[in-house]
Scaffold this motif. Structure first.
Motif, mmCIF file in Angstrom:
data_model
loop_
_atom_site.group_PDB
_atom_site.id
_atom_site.type_symbol
_atom_site.label_atom_id
_atom_site.label_comp_id
_atom_site.label_asym_id
_atom_site.label_seq_id
_atom_site.Cartn_x
_atom_site.Cartn_y
_atom_site.Cartn_z
ATOM 1 N N SER A 291 18.560 -1.286 19.623
ATOM 2 C CA SER A 291 17.430 -2.194 19.376
ATOM 3 C C SER A 291 16.175 -1.640 20.038
ATOM 4 O O SER A 291 16.209 -1.116 21.144
ATOM 5 C CB SER A 291 17.729 -3.584 19.931
ATOM 6 O OG SER A 291 16.602 -4.413 19.760
ATOM 7 N N LEU A 292 15.047 -1.767 19.336
ATOM 8 C CA LEU A 292 13.776 -1.307 19.893
ATOM 9 C C LEU A 292 12.824 -2.447 20.205
ATOM 10 O O LEU A 292 12.106 -2.410 21.188
ATOM 11 C CB LEU A 292 13.081 -0.362 18.903
ATOM 12 C CG LEU A 292 13.733 0.990 18.652
ATOM 13 C CD1 LEU A 292 12.903 1.784 17.665
ATOM 14 C CD2 LEU A 292 13.884 1.763 19.946
ATOM 15 N N PHE A 293 12.782 -3.457 19.326
ATOM 16 C CA PHE A 293 11.722 -4.459 19.481
ATOM 17 C C PHE A 293 12.213 -5.891 19.249
ATOM 18 O O PHE A 293 13.071 -6.130 18.409
ATOM 19 C CB PHE A 293 10.572 -4.149 18.507
ATOM 20 C CG PHE A 293 9.970 -2.788 18.720
ATOM 21 C CD1 PHE A 293 9.249 -2.504 19.871
ATOM 22 C CD2 PHE A 293 10.150 -1.766 17.794
ATOM 23 C CE1 PHE A 293 8.711 -1.243 20.091
ATOM 24 C CE2 PHE A 293 9.612 -0.496 18.001
ATOM 25 C CZ PHE A 293 8.880 -0.234 19.156
ATOM 26 N N VAL A 294 11.595 -6.811 20.009
ATOM 27 C CA VAL A 294 11.809 -8.250 19.843
ATOM 28 C C VAL A 294 10.448 -8.881 19.589
ATOM 29 O O VAL A 294 9.417 -8.284 19.934
ATOM 30 C CB VAL A 294 12.417 -8.871 21.124
ATOM 31 C CG1 VAL A 294 13.848 -8.439 21.305
ATOM 32 C CG2 VAL A 294 11.586 -8.516 22.356
ATOM 33 N N ARG B 112 15.769 2.148 7.896
ATOM 34 C CA ARG B 112 15.879 1.466 9.185
ATOM 35 C C ARG B 112 14.810 0.385 9.291
ATOM 36 O O ARG B 112 13.652 0.622 8.939
ATOM 37 C CB ARG B 112 15.668 2.464 10.325
ATOM 38 C CG ARG B 112 16.789 3.467 10.476
ATOM 39 C CD ARG B 112 16.382 4.603 11.379
ATOM 40 N NE ARG B 112 15.458 5.465 10.671
ATOM 41 C CZ ARG B 112 15.498 6.800 10.714
ATOM 42 N NH1 ARG B 112 16.396 7.412 11.452
ATOM 43 N NH2 ARG B 112 14.624 7.524 10.047
ATOM 44 N N ILE B 113 15.184 -0.763 9.813
ATOM 45 C CA ILE B 113 14.222 -1.849 10.004
ATOM 46 C C ILE B 113 13.644 -1.727 11.401
ATOM 47 O O ILE B 113 14.386 -1.667 12.385
ATOM 48 C CB ILE B 113 14.899 -3.226 9.853
ATOM 49 C CG1 ILE B 113 15.655 -3.298 8.527
ATOM 50 C CG2 ILE B 113 13.861 -4.347 9.962
ATOM 51 C CD1 ILE B 113 14.830 -2.980 7.309
ATOM 52 N N VAL B 114 12.314 -1.680 11.476
ATOM 53 C CA VAL B 114 11.696 -1.521 12.787
ATOM 54 C C VAL B 114 10.493 -2.433 12.979
ATOM 55 O O VAL B 114 9.703 -2.634 12.071
ATOM 56 C CB VAL B 114 11.321 -0.029 13.057
ATOM 57 C CG1 VAL B 114 10.248 0.499 12.124
ATOM 58 C CG2 VAL B 114 10.905 0.171 14.512
ATOM 59 N N GLN B 115 10.439 -3.033 14.135
ATOM 60 C CA GLN B 115 9.323 -3.756 14.735
ATOM 61 C C GLN B 115 8.800 -4.957 13.958
ATOM 62 O O GLN B 115 7.953 -4.847 13.084
ATOM 63 C CB GLN B 115 8.154 -2.792 15.011
ATOM 64 C CG GLN B 115 7.218 -3.301 16.074
ATOM 65 C CD GLN B 115 5.765 -3.170 15.667
ATOM 66 O OE1 GLN B 115 5.438 -2.984 14.499
ATOM 67 N NE2 GLN B 115 4.874 -3.300 16.628
ATOM 68 N N PRO B 116 9.284 -6.146 14.329
ATOM 69 C CA PRO B 116 8.683 -7.372 13.799
ATOM 70 C C PRO B 116 7.257 -7.533 14.317
ATOM 71 O O PRO B 116 6.994 -7.210 15.477
ATOM 72 C CB PRO B 116 9.563 -8.494 14.379
ATOM 73 C CG PRO B 116 10.600 -7.854 15.248
ATOM 74 C CD PRO B 116 10.337 -6.401 15.331
ATOM 75 N N SER C 51 8.916 -3.228 9.076
ATOM 76 C CA SER C 51 8.885 -1.944 8.372
ATOM 77 C C SER C 51 10.287 -1.578 7.935
ATOM 78 O O SER C 51 11.246 -1.740 8.699
ATOM 79 C CB SER C 51 8.351 -0.840 9.287
ATOM 80 O OG SER C 51 7.042 -1.157 9.708
ATOM 81 N N VAL C 52 10.402 -1.084 6.702
ATOM 82 C CA VAL C 52 11.650 -0.500 6.219
ATOM 83 C C VAL C 52 11.373 1.001 6.184
ATOM 84 O O VAL C 52 10.637 1.487 5.329
ATOM 85 C CB VAL C 52 12.022 -1.018 4.816
ATOM 86 C CG1 VAL C 52 13.396 -0.484 4.416
ATOM 87 C CG2 VAL C 52 11.996 -2.541 4.786
ATOM 88 N N TRP C 53 11.919 1.714 7.168
ATOM 89 C CA TRP C 53 11.513 3.095 7.484
ATOM 90 C C TRP C 53 12.551 4.074 6.958
ATOM 91 O O TRP C 53 13.633 4.171 7.493
ATOM 92 C CB TRP C 53 11.339 3.185 9.004
ATOM 93 C CG TRP C 53 11.099 4.531 9.585
ATOM 94 C CD1 TRP C 53 10.502 5.611 9.011
ATOM 95 C CD2 TRP C 53 11.458 4.939 10.923
ATOM 96 N NE1 TRP C 53 10.451 6.654 9.900
ATOM 97 C CE2 TRP C 53 11.022 6.275 11.072
ATOM 98 C CE3 TRP C 53 12.078 4.310 12.004
ATOM 99 C CZ2 TRP C 53 11.212 6.982 12.258
ATOM 100 C CZ3 TRP C 53 12.258 5.019 13.189
ATOM 101 C CH2 TRP C 53 11.825 6.343 13.312
ATOM 102 N N THR D 266 6.003 2.571 10.377
ATOM 103 C CA THR D 266 6.751 2.207 11.601
ATOM 104 C C THR D 266 5.995 1.073 12.304
ATOM 105 O O THR D 266 6.159 -0.088 11.922
ATOM 106 C CB THR D 266 6.982 3.427 12.509
ATOM 107 O OG1 THR D 266 5.743 4.099 12.747
ATOM 108 C CG2 THR D 266 7.957 4.402 11.878
ATOM 109 N N GLY D 267 5.117 1.394 13.287
ATOM 110 C CA GLY D 267 4.437 0.345 14.040
ATOM 111 C C GLY D 267 3.403 -0.406 13.211
ATOM 112 O O GLY D 267 2.714 0.178 12.382
ATOM 113 N N LYS D 268 3.328 -1.724 13.450
ATOM 114 C CA LYS D 268 2.332 -2.569 12.780
ATOM 115 C C LYS D 268 1.618 -3.384 13.847
ATOM 116 O O LYS D 268 2.277 -3.943 14.732
ATOM 117 C CB LYS D 268 3.016 -3.510 11.775
ATOM 118 C CG LYS D 268 3.791 -2.777 10.699
ATOM 119 C CD LYS D 268 4.750 -3.683 9.975
ATOM 120 C CE LYS D 268 5.802 -4.277 10.870
ATOM 121 N NZ LYS D 268 6.617 -3.332 11.652
#
Ligand code: DHE
Length: 543
Positions: free
Chosen positions: A423-426, A480-484, A496-498, A530-532
């Protein structure tokens, strides 16, 4: 060629052998100059982020020649090709590196790391361009879009940032930036986004222009991850800072022109052991709202610097000893406490920005990775700040209200279990009752391609899983799903769908209340998002 080898060793390896075409280091297999150069480039792009330019190790293990030569070429080739459960990616079986590249990399790692060049004031000034002077910029937005709800989205492998209108989901502009932009930060006034590329390039994007575009740029190093703006009252948009991985330094600049004013090295001694470290990289930087200061994480030495920008010529820096391998972090909801991961130390450091002290080092297993973290009002423990982790399914909740909940303040009050590690982000939002948790680097596709969402009023009930990648309806790829990231109103969440550079990627927008699909942004230019970063939420620390 024994004489040559000895000579190279004496002079300090590696250096191309004069008149020859080979690179020779005692104890290492020979390489051609071409192989060495292309391996050096691959190392910089793929490996240095985790292992360090000088290969001293951080998120990844050290790769110094005493270790690599003992392992040998075959072992290193297998490790690079297949990866490891400890987090080393499978560069061969994923198709990202060829057999020949892997073979060269395995030999390259047994040679001394080439010393990368320094990057001082002259190089910075030579790279500095003001495209539109501050006095020539428009006083009002020149378009119909709502500046506050704009998103800056990193299109990682395209070397671009997409500026997207959060109200209509329209991509307003694709802005060319540095390579693989890491973060975008909104300035205090909300009119600029600053971005930082992996290659150390800072771009200042003026959102008032039609379309939004780069008005100033500068390269502050060879490798970088962080950029921030002054937030203290009276200093809005006045001062910018960027931190570099290489050379290990940070630089203070003019906020509107990016003119570089002061470079400060972070080389020095590790907290605790007091051993010298030649490459302490600058990780997360935040602007304090309590004092005219930047809070700067120095990764390898485990020091948190409070850099006061009131008088740059007589710079005051308060150095707080925290714990090694400082990485990312964010504010508690009151804006007084900065909570930041010392990731390989399995700790969250809590800085009191008001008193300028270390409040606590809170244990958090295993390799906490919060991004900016998430703040919720816990039914039992009051305001808590949250991090997930790379190494296990732990989601750690830390109390942040010493006035009303003194017994819970700066302690891990609860540990939830998410879908798994990687996990990267919450993320959460003051208007939401949801806590979102990604699992970007989980080895199982069903988990890396979905997110978990908890009800903050009923955390014991566990989580619901939303199949975000499936909703994007794309072709093949890792997806990969990243960063809500929330919109300004706090009623929808963007993911993001990366996928790979040659594959289809997307941004999936979810209705926060109903947890159902609202919209998908995709198309040929939506390359590796990726980042938003939502303008309003980023500058007001809403998360
Ligand atoms: Fe990041 C934040 C460093 C890999 C996406 N990343 C950060 C920050 C640092 C950092 C220091 C905090 C900046 C700040 O707040 O000032 N990241 C690193 C690395 O060193 C690492 C491990 C390896 C590398 O080679 O870069 C790394 N990061 C990644 C990725 O692989 C990600 C998923 C995709 C990408 O774009 O490269 C990634 N990092 C992000 C994002 C943030 C971030 C989206 C900001 C999160 C936020 O919500 O603020």
């Amino acid at each position: 060629s024994t004489a040559t080898a000895a000579e190279v060793g004496y002079k300090g390896a590696p250096s191309p052998v004069e008149g020859g075409k080979m690179v020779i280091t005692p104890g290492a297999p020979d390489m051609t100059e071409e192989e060495f150069a292309s391996s050096q480039q691959i190392y910089f792009e793929r490996c240095a982020g985790c292992h360090g330019v000088l290969r001293k190790g951080a998120t990844g293990l050290p790769l110094t020649t005493d270790l690599t030569q003992a392992k040998g070429t075959d072992f290193l080739k297998a490790l690079i090709a297949y990866g490891s459960p400890a987090g080393m990616p499978n560069w061969g079986t994923s198709g990202e590196l060829t057999d020949a590249q892997i073979d060269a990399m395995a030999r390259f790692l047994q040679h001394e790391p080439p010393m990368p060049p320094e990057w001082g004031m002259k190089e910075m000034r030579d790279s500095w361009i003001v495209h539109v002077k501050p006095e020539d910029r428009p006083a009002q937005p020149q378009h119909k879009y709502n500046v506050d709800n704009m998103f800056a989205v990193t299109l990682r492998d395209a070397g671009e940032v997409a500026i997207i209108d959060g109200d209509s989901y329209e991509v307003i502009s694709y802005v060319p930036t540095g390579y693989a932009v890491h973060i975008s930060r909104a300035s205090s006034s909300g009119r600029y986004f600053s971005t930082i590329g992996r290659d150390g390039k800072v771009d200042l994007i003026d959102l008032y222009m039609d379309p939004p575009q780069v008005v100033a740029e500068i390269k502050i190093g060879m490798e970088a991850r962080s950029v921030e703006n002054s937030r203290y009252k009276g200093y809005e948009d006045k001062i910018a800072i960027a931190g570099a991985y290489w050379p290990p330094h940070y630089v203070l600049m003019d906020g509107e022109s990016l003119e570089p004013h002061k470079i400060v090295s972070t080389r020095g001694y590790v907290t605790g052991t007091q051993e010298y470290h030649p490459e302490p990289r600058v990780a997360a930087i935040v602007g304090s709202h309590k004092h005219p200061e930047f809070i700067v994480n120095v990764k390898e030495t485990g020091k948190i610097l409070l850099v006061n920008y009131e008088n740059i010529d007589a710079l005051q820096v308060t150095t707080i000893d925290a714990a090694p391998f400082l990485h990312d972090g964010g504010w508690d909801r009151s804006g007084r406490y900065f909570l930041t991961a010392a990731n390989e130390s399995d700790k969250i450091a809590v800085i009191d920005a008001q008193e300028r002290t270390l409040k606590a080092l809170v244990p958090a297993e295993r390799i906490p990775h919060p991004g900016r973290g998430a703040n919720i009002e816990h039914p039992k423990y009051g305001p808590v700040w949250i991090t997930s982790a790379l190494g296990n399914a732990d989601i750690t909740l830390i109390g942040t209200d010493p006035d009303n909940y003194p017994e819970h303040a700066f302690k891990a009050v609860e540990v939830l279990q998410g879908q798994g590690g990687g996990s990267l982000f919450v993320k959460s939002h003051p208007k939401s009752t949801n806590l979102w948790v990604d699992t970007t680097f989980h080895p199982e596709a069903s988990i890396s391609q979905s997110v978990a969402v908890f009800d903050i009023n009923n955390l014991d009930a566990g989580y619901e899983v939303l199949p975000i990648a499936e909703w994007a309806d794309l072709g093949p790829g890792p997806k990969r799903i990243v960063q809500p990231e929330y919109n300004m109103a706090g009623d929808e969440v963007w993911f993001s769908v990366w996928s790979g550079m040659e594959e289809e990627s997307a941004i999936v927008i979810v209705d926060d209340k109903t947890r159902t699909l609202r919209h998908v942004i995709k198309g040929p230019r939506m390359i590796t998002p990726t980042g938003k970063f939502n303008n309003y939420n980023t500058r007001n620390e809403v998360y």
